[in-house]
Design a protein around this motif. Structure first.
Motif, PDB file in Angstrom:
ATOM      1  N   TRP A   3       0.820  -1.217   0.000  1.00  0.00           N
ATOM      2  CA  TRP A   3       0.000   0.000   0.000  1.00  0.00           C
ATOM      3  C   TRP A   3       0.847   1.258   0.000  1.00  0.00           C
ATOM      4  O   TRP A   3       0.470   2.283  -0.558  1.00  0.00           O
ATOM      5  N   PHE A   7       0.411   4.070  -2.683  1.00  0.00           N
ATOM      6  CA  PHE A   7       0.112   5.417  -2.224  1.00  0.00           C
ATOM      7  C   PHE A   7       1.101   6.425  -2.821  1.00  0.00           C
ATOM      8  O   PHE A   7       0.717   7.459  -3.350  1.00  0.00           O
ATOM      9  N   LYS A   9       2.888   6.143  -5.413  1.00  0.00           N
ATOM     10  CA  LYS A   9       2.852   6.232  -6.871  1.00  0.00           C
ATOM     11  C   LYS A   9       1.673   7.091  -7.347  1.00  0.00           C
ATOM     12  O   LYS A   9       1.649   7.532  -8.486  1.00  0.00           O
ATOM     13  N   SER A  10       0.702   7.312  -6.476  1.00  0.00           N
ATOM     14  CA  SER A  10      -0.461   8.096  -6.873  1.00  0.00           C
ATOM     15  C   SER A  10      -0.082   9.564  -6.991  1.00  0.00           C
ATOM     16  O   SER A  10       0.890  10.014  -6.379  1.00  0.00           O
ATOM     17  N   SER A  11      -0.854  10.305  -7.769  1.00  0.00           N
ATOM     18  CA  SER A  11      -0.504  11.712  -7.966  1.00  0.00           C
ATOM     19  C   SER A  11      -0.518  12.471  -6.642  1.00  0.00           C
ATOM     20  O   SER A  11       0.324  13.333  -6.403  1.00  0.00           O
ATOM     21  N   ILE A  12      -1.466  12.118  -5.781  1.00  0.00           N
ATOM     22  CA  ILE A  12      -1.542  12.839  -4.504  1.00  0.00           C
ATOM     23  C   ILE A  12      -0.383  12.435  -3.601  1.00  0.00           C
ATOM     24  O   ILE A  12       0.221  13.278  -2.927  1.00  0.00           O
ATOM     25  N   LYS A  15       2.742  14.274  -4.682  1.00  0.00           N
ATOM     26  CA  LYS A  15       2.858  15.684  -4.311  1.00  0.00           C
ATOM     27  C   LYS A  15       2.932  15.852  -2.802  1.00  0.00           C
ATOM     28  O   LYS A  15       3.497  16.815  -2.316  1.00  0.00           O
ATOM     29  N   LEU A  16       2.435  14.857  -2.077  1.00  0.00           N
ATOM     30  CA  LEU A  16       2.608  14.909  -0.619  1.00  0.00           C
ATOM     31  C   LEU A  16       4.099  14.904  -0.296  1.00  0.00           C
ATOM     32  O   LEU A  16       4.559  15.641   0.580  1.00  0.00           O
ATOM     33  N   LEU A  82       8.437  15.465 -11.597  1.00  0.00           N
ATOM     34  CA  LEU A  82       7.000  15.790 -11.663  1.00  0.00           C
ATOM     35  C   LEU A  82       6.712  16.827 -12.748  1.00  0.00           C
ATOM     36  O   LEU A  82       5.714  16.746 -13.445  1.00  0.00           O
ATOM     37  N   ASN A  86       4.196  16.214 -15.660  1.00  0.00           N
ATOM     38  CA  ASN A  86       3.066  17.113 -15.875  1.00  0.00           C
ATOM     39  C   ASN A  86       3.080  17.704 -17.282  1.00  0.00           C
ATOM     40  O   ASN A  86       2.031  17.982 -17.849  1.00  0.00           O
ATOM     41  N   ALA A  89       1.362  15.538 -19.681  1.00  0.00           N
ATOM     42  CA  ALA A  89      -0.103  15.524 -19.635  1.00  0.00           C
ATOM     43  C   ALA A  89      -0.705  16.481 -20.660  1.00  0.00           C
ATOM     44  O   ALA A  89      -1.899  16.455 -20.906  1.00  0.00           O
ATOM     45  N   THR A 220      -1.585  21.027  -0.028  1.00  0.00           N
ATOM     46  CA  THR A 220      -1.322  19.623  -0.367  1.00  0.00           C
ATOM     47  C   THR A 220      -1.602  18.716   0.824  1.00  0.00           C
ATOM     48  O   THR A 220      -2.158  17.631   0.684  1.00  0.00           O
ATOM     49  N   LEU A 221      -1.227  19.189   1.998  1.00  0.00           N
ATOM     50  CA  LEU A 221      -1.465  18.383   3.199  1.00  0.00           C
ATOM     51  C   LEU A 221      -2.938  18.345   3.571  1.00  0.00           C
ATOM     52  O   LEU A 221      -3.329  17.680   4.518  1.00  0.00           O
TER      53      LEU A 221
ATOM     54  N   ASP C 207      -5.473   9.181 -12.323  1.00  0.00           N
ATOM     55  CA  ASP C 207      -4.061   9.027 -12.700  1.00  0.00           C
ATOM     56  C   ASP C 207      -3.929   8.168 -13.955  1.00  0.00           C
ATOM     57  O   ASP C 207      -3.137   8.475 -14.844  1.00  0.00           O
ATOM     58  N   GLY C 210      -4.183   9.769 -17.371  1.00  0.00           N
ATOM     59  CA  GLY C 210      -3.087  10.589 -17.891  1.00  0.00           C
ATOM     60  C   GLY C 210      -3.209  12.081 -17.626  1.00  0.00           C
ATOM     61  O   GLY C 210      -2.553  12.880 -18.291  1.00  0.00           O
ATOM     62  N   SER C 213      -0.546  16.237 -12.420  1.00  0.00           N
ATOM     63  CA  SER C 213      -0.885  16.356 -11.006  1.00  0.00           C
ATOM     64  C   SER C 213      -0.957  17.820 -10.605  1.00  0.00           C
ATOM     65  O   SER C 213      -0.489  18.699 -11.315  1.00  0.00           O
ATOM     66  N   ASN C 216      -1.177  23.289  -7.246  1.00  0.00           N
ATOM     67  CA  ASN C 216      -1.833  24.351  -6.473  1.00  0.00           C
ATOM     68  C   ASN C 216      -1.670  25.752  -7.058  1.00  0.00           C
ATOM     69  O   ASN C 216      -1.529  26.716  -6.317  1.00  0.00           O
ATOM     70  N   ASN C 237      -7.507  15.627  -0.726  1.00  0.00           N
ATOM     71  CA  ASN C 237      -6.215  15.167  -0.220  1.00  0.00           C
ATOM     72  C   ASN C 237      -6.380  14.535   1.155  1.00  0.00           C
ATOM     73  O   ASN C 237      -5.848  13.453   1.428  1.00  0.00           O
ATOM     74  N   PHE C 241      -5.534  10.755   2.109  1.00  0.00           N
ATOM     75  CA  PHE C 241      -4.575  10.359   3.144  1.00  0.00           C
ATOM     76  C   PHE C 241      -5.243   9.435   4.143  1.00  0.00           C
ATOM     77  O   PHE C 241      -4.694   8.399   4.526  1.00  0.00           O
ATOM     78  N   ASN C 244      -5.802   6.018   2.733  1.00  0.00           N
ATOM     79  CA  ASN C 244      -4.590   5.229   2.540  1.00  0.00           C
ATOM     80  C   ASN C 244      -3.888   4.914   3.847  1.00  0.00           C
ATOM     81  O   ASN C 244      -3.415   3.802   4.046  1.00  0.00           O
TER      82      ASN C 244
END
Lengths: 259, 667, 248
Positions: A3, A7, A9-12, A15-16, A82, A86, A89, A220-221, C207, C210, C213, C216, C237, C241, C244
């Motif tokens: 996991w 986690f 590997k995900s975009s969020i 950026k975290l 990143l 990006n 994209a 982001t957080l 994701d 494609g 990301s 902000n 977000n 979190f 996950n």
């Protein structure tokens, strides 16, 4: 632990990592600034040099500093990765793109600003860290009068064990410190106007990077609350965008004019 | 009476019909459902709700929409709300009252059985939508909020600001997408149905065109559901979306489905007036605005003239010089009379020379009184201000108005450039909804076995006039709570029918028909654009088959439309090719169908020698100018069969056993 | 008014496209931007040219079909409106206007100004719903929801799925779109049982499609015709979190 990789590997998740490392580097900046402000003391560099020795010999600090280098490199290269991702994209770019209409300049140029800062860091490390570690750095003997607090100093040509020796001469009432003199390297280095200019430009880049970066990290957080947004924004702009870069920039200018 | 028009309304007491039907209708067991395929054409409230619900039950569903996503169906644009007989406001609402209001609102031209069923399931719709996460407006206590709509004296309308249709559709869309994700529904976006395939008299599939590649596709289904909306765009200018069309329904009509009451058109009273010839569509201002807006024109003709010239502002006209004509004519319902009544009253005033904009076709919808006196004063009292100034009243009231209708006010300002907080809105009636549609029985099946019509595409529930906030109710009722039961009645006998290969000669022949027609359109290579013909058709329809109709006008309209049809097929220019993304070709096919429909609408209007609801024949009116129904001779549904040389009328008699048929009065 | 246009023309998904120049005379300031295109197309048809393909349907700012990138901005120069609600009075006589399709790898061009936004549908299909079969619901008022919370959920639900957020974002990120749906359902008690599954599935699908990301910049929210707030992204977000890091 599958996991974790999913986690991250995900975009969020990706950026975290940027946000967390960015905030860590923000706290580092405060520490670094506090230390470097010793440069402005009128003691011929005694405090600064003592601080430099502490920072390079304390095992805990050494350990943390390797972590710091790793995080700086990670933050930089992860960021570039990143940016590259990006860009993928949007394979076909717009002929007309009016970014200024909907977003702040700094937020759109984080990659470039970060790259300037990275280049600056290479230069900065070469200027001082590499010189201190691998170059020939003179030693200076400081004599501080314990009664009056007056400090005098002169070049030291003998040999000592390690980077610093410190003892008190009871007869003369002097505290004698012989130390590897990074201060003089700094003072000499900033005699060059072009270098000072590069430092100033880099601090401007840092300023813009942080004006967006600090508050962005909170977003982001997941911290976005009307009650606190203004506070975060003000710290981001006021402290990290203005105060810290200006204080950093004052140092090379100070030495340029001191000389 | 032709027995093909068997409405199949169950026997028994009105309020037991549906319950009994549900307990006795044939069922299809779960294993068999998996091998039964259903085609749903259209993804609006009715289509999405039906596709999702049927897929949840286990049927294999294919859903088609011409838009690029099912979420864009025009149900999304409904603003005001959805009715339900919840009686949450404790104001005396009940299933019977909703039933009664709908029948009366429809000017006694709807079927009792269908309408009562609609009223019965209305409550469940709200429950279902809330469970899906539809964010209806709520009170501070956390319970659902209601408002009132035209034609009713209770508050039974649930709403989500001015975006109720959007929120309901997104709820149905999310249910549909869930089934798509689970593989139970296969979605075909950017696909347009161009014909129904019938085999041995039963609907067995469709021919659809992939609008991006232009490729024709054959799709089999044990049943075909048309949820393709209304045909208001026959008028060119309407509040419908640009793509809304009659083609799916019209092709079904050509294949044997009867078209019922095509002349019943709803002209909505509160739309933004036309500004010029370039206008491509009209924008509705929600009926909910009539809760707080008062409709007026100047009482003096010279004031109206000055307003038209722009030498006078509406705010300069004194209270005693204003004619609040709805309040004057209909004191009991006032500004909340049903839509047809409000529209005709506006036309009457404008025709009499009291229109207020440069075209002479606009009346005022004024919020000033309620903004200041109703809301402003309440807010001032809440704030403890005893003698509020006029400016304070306006400021406080504007806040409340903004909360209730903010997005509508913004939209108005955006389109007209006038700020409705400062000046009254200008409004004028515009084509909005079509009560007519494919004839269906109680099961929602058309005269072609296996072919169903749901939502605005059918004719069933609104009679000659639809009440506000009832279209959303009907679309979702049909999709969520009616078709899942009634389709079993047909499919229970189809469990032995194996999926028919699309190589079947009927598919090939129908596809050939479609292809030939496309080629025919492309090969005219005339001189005038599709829009040119569409605009001309619209003008004929609006002038002669719009808010007021008469025998001469309708006759000349029929002749004009026939002539237009000839011109269209000899002089239209359709650019591009068949095998590519070709929006002109799409439009051409739709307009060709609109032209044929226009003729039928006029024929129907000519045949119906009475005035009822949205159908106002000038020859049939009271001395006071109210619609004059003829219940002795016209209490029937007109269902038109398409024949090679014209249309044949079939009549379904309307029986009113539970409601006393009476002149409709809102006075 | 006279208007000069530079419009992206591209025959189909495979073909190479280019900006072409057009002139439109007799433009009324009361026309909507799309009506100005109608006039241009009518002109092209009369000349026997291929009219410009563009997506549009309701023309009242709610269906989310229209999708023109006008002078470097999605839906043009005004805030809070879609292209169909933009009127020519926002431009001046003689202006040159550049019109392009939404640009994103996840939104391939169909033809001219029309793009394929089905990626959005697939994201919703992956989890943008509450699993409640028809007929399963309890009475609507058995579940009180505070007005403020309901209003906030409504604000998130106002998204029309037009894709302006993706078009505006320098990274072509779809975070605002996805977060609006995640937020709407996360704010409502009905959405809680599946909240964790939902956010994981939707982000995963986003994701996979494609999209870039989020960094902000806030461009998405600034250009959103429905004013969907950035706080939705922060909420997503948080949801992600917690799903996950705290989920099982």
């Amino acid at each position: 632990m599958n996991w974790i990789s999913t986690f991250l590997k995900s975009s969020i998740g990706k950026k975290l990592l940027m946000g967390l490392t960015g905030l860590f580097l923000c706290t580092f900046l405060i520490v670094h600034l506090t230390g470097n402000l010793q440069l402005l003391k009128h003691d011929g560099g005694l405090a600064f040099n003592t601080y430099a020795v502490f920072m390079t010999t304390n095992p805990l600090i050494k350990f943390v500093s390797y972590g710091l280098y790793a995080i700086i490199l990670f933050h930089a290269f992860w960021g570039l990765y990143l940016v590259a991702q990006n860009r993928k994209a949007r394979p076909v770019q717009y002929a007309a793109y009016d970014g200024k209409a909907n977003s702040k300049w700094s937020s759109r140029w984080m990659g470039v600003l970060g790259t300037i800062i990275l280049a600056f860091l290479v230069l900065h490390m070469w200027n001082f860290w590499a010189q201190y570690k691998f170059g020939t750095v003179p030693y200076t003997q400081y004599e501080r009068n314990l009664a009056t607090g007056e400090v005098s100093f002169s070049p030291f040509t003998g040999e000592i064990k390690g980077k610093m020796e410190k003892f008190v001469d009871n007869q003369s009432g002097l505290e004698i410190t012989i130390v590897k003199d990074l201060y003089i390297v700094v003072a000499d280095g900033f005699k060059a106007g072009w270098l000072v200019l590069i430092y100033i430009i880099s601090m401007a880049a840092l300023s813009f990077h942080l004006v967006h970066g600090f508050s962005s990290a909170f977003q982001t957080l997941g911290v976005n609350n009307k009650k606190y947004n203004a506070l975060i924004q003000n710290i981001g702009v006021g402290v990290f965008g203005i105060i810290i870069p200006i204080l950093f920039a004052i140092m090379p200018v100070y030495f340029l004019f001191l000389n | 009476m032709s027995n093909i028009l068997d409405s199949k309304i169950p026997e028994g007491n009105l309020n037991e019909k549906w319950t009994k039907y549900k307990s006795s209708v044939h069922l299809v067991n779960p294993a068999n459902k998996r091998s039964l395929e259903i085609i749903v054409v259209g993804s609006g409230l009715a289509g999405s709700a039906a596709a999702a619900s049927l897929a949840e039950m286990g049927y294999k569903v294919k859903c088609f929409c011409f838009q690029d996503s099912p979420r864009r169906a025009h149900s999304i644009a409904a603003q005001g709300g959805i009715n339900a007989a919840k009686n949450y406001q404790n104001d005396g609402d009940s299933t019977y009252r909703l039933f009664y209001d709908t029948i009366k609102g429809g000017d006694y031209r709807a079927r009792e059985g269908n309408v009562h069923r609609l009223a019965e399931v209305s409550s469940s719709i709200i429950d279902q939508c809330v469970a899906q996460g539809v964010p209806f407006a709520r009170e501070y206590g956390g319970l659902l909020s209601n408002r009132s709509f035209g034609g009713t004296q209770v508050q039974r309308t649930f709403y989500a600001a001015g975006q109720t249709g959007q929120q309901l559709l997104l709820g149905a869309y999310s249910a549909l997408e869930r089934q798509i994700g689970m593989g139970q529904v296969k979605m075909y976006s950017r696909h347009e149905m161009l014909d129904v395939v019938t085999i041995d008299g039963k609907a067995r599939g469709i021919i659809a065109r992939d609008l991006v590649t232009g490729k024709l596709e054959r799709h089999f289904g044990h049943a075909v559901l048309l949820c393709s909306g209304g045909y208001g765009n026959v008028f060119y200018l309407s509040t419908n979306a640009m793509g809304s069309n009659v083609t799916a329904a019209w092709k079904a009509h050509k294949r044997g489905a009867y078209m019922a009451n095509p002349c019943y058109t709803q002209i909505h009273p509160t739309c933004i007036p036309r500004s010029g010839d370039h206008q491509s569509k009209l924008t509705l201002m929600s009926e909910s605005l009539r809760n707080d807006g008062r409709i007026w024109v100047p009482a003096k003709k010279e004031d109206a003239e000055a307003l038209r010239k722009g030498t006078l502002r509406p705010t300069q006209i004194k209270e005693e010089d204003r004619d609040y004509y709805l309040e004057r004519r209909y004191p009991a319902f006032g500004n909340l009379v049903p839509r047809d009544v409000a529209s005709r009253a506006a036309k009457e005033r404008c025709d009499a020379g009291y229109g207020v904009n440069s075209t002479g076709e606009a009346v005022y919808l004024d919020f000033f009184f309620n903004m200041t006196e109703k809301y402003g004063r309440t807010e001032a009292t809440k704030k403890g201000i005893e003698n509020p100034s006029a400016a304070q009243l306006k400021e406080f009231g504007a806040g409340v108005i903004k909360e209730k209708y903010g997005n509508l006010f913004d939209m108005y300002k955006q389109i007209t450039g006038v700020d409705p907080y400062e000046e009254p809105m200008q409004i004028y009636p515009a084509v909005h909804y079509t009560m007519g549609g494919l004839w269906v029985d109680y099961n929602l099946m058309t005269t072609v076995p296996g072919l169903y019509a749901l939502g605005e595409a059918n004719f069933s529930d609104h009679g000659a006039n639809r009440l506000g906030a009832s279209a959303l109710m009907q679309g979702l009722a049909d999709g969520y709570f009616v078709i899942p039961y009634t389709i079993g009645d047909y499919l229970a006998d189809e469990i032995r029918t194996k999926a028919i290969s699309t190589d079947h000669p009927a598919f090939a022949a129908t596809e050939k028909d479609v292809e030939d027609r496309i080629q025919k359109l492309l090969n005219v290579k005339g001189t005038k654009s599709v829009d040119h013909f569409h605009k001309r058709l619209g003008k004929i329809m609006w002038n002669e088959c719009g808010m007021a109709r008469n025998i001469e006008g309708l006759k000349s309209a029929i002749a004009d439309i026939k002539q237009l049809k000839v011109e269209f097929w000899s002089d239209v220019r359709v650019t591009g090719e068949a095998n590519e993304f070709n929006q002109e070709l799409e439009k051409a096919g739709r307009v060709a169908d609109f032209i044929e429909l226009g003729e039928l609408m006029c024929t129907d209007a000519l045949e119906r020698n009475e005035s009822c609801g949205g159908h106002f024949r000038e020859e049939y009116q009271t001395d006071e100018g109210e619609a004059l129904r003829d219940d002795v001779n016209f209490a029937f549904v007109s269902a038109w069969e398409n024949l090679a040389d014209g249309w044949k009328l079939h009549k379904e008699e309307l029986k009113f056993e539970n409601i006393k048929i009476a002149a409709r009065s809102y006075k | 008014m006279k208007i000069n246009l530079k419009v992206w023309r591209q025959k189909n998904n495979k073909a190479k496209g280019e900006l072409k120049d057009y002139k439109v005379d007799h433009v009324s300031p009361d026309m909507s931007f799309l009506e100005m295109f109608d006039v241009l197309n009518e002109d092209l048809i009369t000349k026997g040219d291929d009219p410009i393909t563009f997506d549009h349907d309701c023309r009242e700012g709610i269906c989310g079909s229209c999708s023109m990138h006008i002078n470097g901005r999605p839906h043009g120069p005004l805030a809070g409106v879609t292209t169909c609600q933009l009127h020519m009075r926002s431009f001046s006589d003689g202006d040159t206007i550049v019109v392009e399709p939404w640009r994103a790898g996840a939104f391939p061009v169909n033809k001219d100004l029309s793009v394929d936004r089905s990626a959005f549908d697939r994201i919703i299909a992956s989890g943008g719903f509450i699993s409640v079969n028809t007929g399963n619901a309890q009475d609507a008022n058995n579940l009180p929801i505070g007005k403020e919370q309901a209003d906030e959920a409504f604000m998130s639900a106002a998204c029309i799925g037009c894709g302006a957020c993706v078009a505006a974002c320098k990274n072509a990120s779809a975070m605002l779109f996805v977060s609006a749906k995640v937020s709407q359902l996360a704010l409502l008690p009905q959405g809680q049982p599946e909240a964790k599954m939902r956010v994981m599935a939707m982000v995963n699908q986003m994701d996979a499609e494609g999209f870039g990301s989020c960094t902000n910049t806030g461009a998405c929210s600034a250009e959103c015709p429905k004013g969907i707030d950035l706080s939705n992204i922060a909420r997503m977000n948080r949801e992600f979190f917690s799903a996950n890091l705290l989920g099982k």
